[in-house]
Design a protein around this motif. Structure first.
Motif, PDB file in Angstrom:
ATOM      1  N   GLU A  85       0.843  -1.195   0.000  1.00 54.29           N
ATOM      2  CA  GLU A  85       0.000   0.000   0.000  1.00 54.29           C
ATOM      3  C   GLU A  85       0.883   1.251   0.000  1.00 54.29           C
ATOM      4  N   LYS A  87       1.047   5.762  -0.464  1.00 58.48           N
ATOM      5  CA  LYS A  87       0.281   6.965  -0.159  1.00 58.48           C
ATOM      6  C   LYS A  87      -0.525   7.419  -1.381  1.00 58.48           C
ATOM      7  N   PRO A  88      -1.651   8.089  -1.157  1.00 64.96           N
ATOM      8  CA  PRO A  88      -2.543   8.461  -2.269  1.00 64.96           C
ATOM      9  C   PRO A  88      -1.881   9.288  -3.357  1.00 64.96           C
ATOM     10  N   GLU A  89      -0.915  10.110  -2.998  1.00 61.55           N
ATOM     11  CA  GLU A  89      -0.299  10.982  -4.000  1.00 61.55           C
ATOM     12  C   GLU A  89       0.725  10.266  -4.879  1.00 61.55           C
ATOM     13  N   ARG A  91       2.088   7.902  -7.702  1.00 61.91           N
ATOM     14  CA  ARG A  91       1.587   7.342  -8.954  1.00 61.91           C
ATOM     15  C   ARG A  91       2.494   6.235  -9.496  1.00 61.91           C
ATOM     16  N   GLU A 101       3.409   1.050 -11.407  1.00 64.87           N
ATOM     17  CA  GLU A 101       2.416   2.117 -11.518  1.00 64.87           C
ATOM     18  C   GLU A 101       1.281   1.894 -10.523  1.00 64.87           C
ATOM     19  N   THR A 102       0.724   2.997 -10.052  1.00 63.99           N
ATOM     20  CA  THR A 102      -0.439   2.928  -9.178  1.00 63.99           C
ATOM     21  C   THR A 102      -1.402   4.034  -9.567  1.00 63.99           C
ATOM     22  N   SER A 103      -2.529   4.125  -8.877  1.00 61.80           N
ATOM     23  CA  SER A 103      -3.517   5.164  -9.189  1.00 61.80           C
ATOM     24  C   SER A 103      -4.178   5.621  -7.898  1.00 61.80           C
ATOM     25  N   GLU A 104      -4.899   6.752  -7.997  1.00 58.64           N
ATOM     26  CA  GLU A 104      -5.569   7.282  -6.819  1.00 58.64           C
ATOM     27  C   GLU A 104      -6.680   6.342  -6.363  1.00 58.64           C
ATOM     28  N   ARG A 105      -7.319   5.689  -7.327  1.00 58.49           N
ATOM     29  CA  ARG A 105      -8.419   4.773  -6.988  1.00 58.49           C
ATOM     30  C   ARG A 105      -7.909   3.496  -6.310  1.00 58.49           C
ATOM     31  N   GLU A 106      -6.748   3.070  -6.689  1.00 54.96           N
ATOM     32  CA  GLU A 106      -6.205   1.825  -6.119  1.00 54.96           C
ATOM     33  C   GLU A 106      -4.741   2.039  -5.737  1.00 54.96           C
ATOM     34  N   PRO A 107      -4.530   2.603  -4.552  1.00 54.10           N
ATOM     35  CA  PRO A 107      -3.152   2.906  -4.112  1.00 54.10           C
ATOM     36  C   PRO A 107      -2.425   1.677  -3.575  1.00 54.10           C
TER      37      PRO A 107
END
Length: 219
Positions: A85, A87-89, A91, A101-107
């Protein structure tokens, strides 16, 4: 496939050395002999000081118990999908030159890995070799001084009795092995070993005394 290591040279017979010799044991038994014959005898002795309780037989018994220790060792590899997991910010982030890669919807970052695992388990048995019952006192007995003997005939002699070991080591070893072979998930087994590390039959010495009370003075 399980590799069983069993070295018969590790089988030993021990006799626990006496804490008290026969004379000291007799003295201790004499101090309790009146109590063993009950309240009536003790009351009567208040009026009749004559000692009419005498030791008529002494026997040294050797009672057996098993001490067996087994150990299993596992080394294996398995594939695992890890979830990290972030942090939300965040990417994306880099691990060993690889970008995830990650995204705001699925951190959450998912990535495959291979685990290299090692596990060790131990089982210990301390049981009466005549009845098969466990007794916590045996833990204390194995800490006492003892000596190795080749055969039980070395313990035999006048007024000495060796109690036979009715419970066989093979039965106890099978039970230990059942507990040590545990289920596990692996894609590749490197080593799986079950080993009996200690197999010892102990004999603990016990003095038994027989007393006889004369009834000639009982009214």
């Amino acid at each position: 496939m399980v590799e069983l290591k069993f070295d018969v040279k590790k089988q030993n017979i021990f006799v626990i050395l006496d804490v008290y010799d026969v004379e000291k044991s007799k003295q201790l038994a004499d101090s309790f002999k009146a109590r063993a014959f009950g309240v009536v005898t003790n009351i009567r002795k208040l009026f009749d000081k004559k000692d009419d309780i005498s030791m008529t037989y002494v026997e040294k018994r050797y009672e057996p118990f098993w001490h067996i220790v087994g150990e299993s060792y596992l080394e294996y590899k398995r594939k695992t999908m890890y979830h990290v997991e972030v942090k939300p910010e965040v990417r994306s982030f880099m691990v060993n030159g690889e970008v995830f890669e990650t995204s705001e919807r699925e951190p959450v970052i998912k990535f495959p890995a291979e685990d290299h695992c090692f596990e060790t388990f131990e089982e210990e048995v301390l049981v009466d070799a005549s009845s098969g019952k466990e007794d916590k006192l045996y833990r204390k007995f194995i800490e006492f001084d003892s000596r190795n003997i080749k055969q039980t005939e070395e313990l035999m002699g006048k007024n000495k009795v060796v109690i036979p070991a009715e419970i066989k080591a093979s039965f106890l070893i099978r039970e230990i092995i059942k507990k040590l072979i545990k289920p596990f998930h692996a894609d590749k087994i490197i080593q799986e070993t079950v080993e009996i590390k200690k197999l010892a039959l102990y004999f603990r010495p016990i003095y038994t005394f027989e007393y006889t009370q004369s009834v000639s003075n009982i009214k």
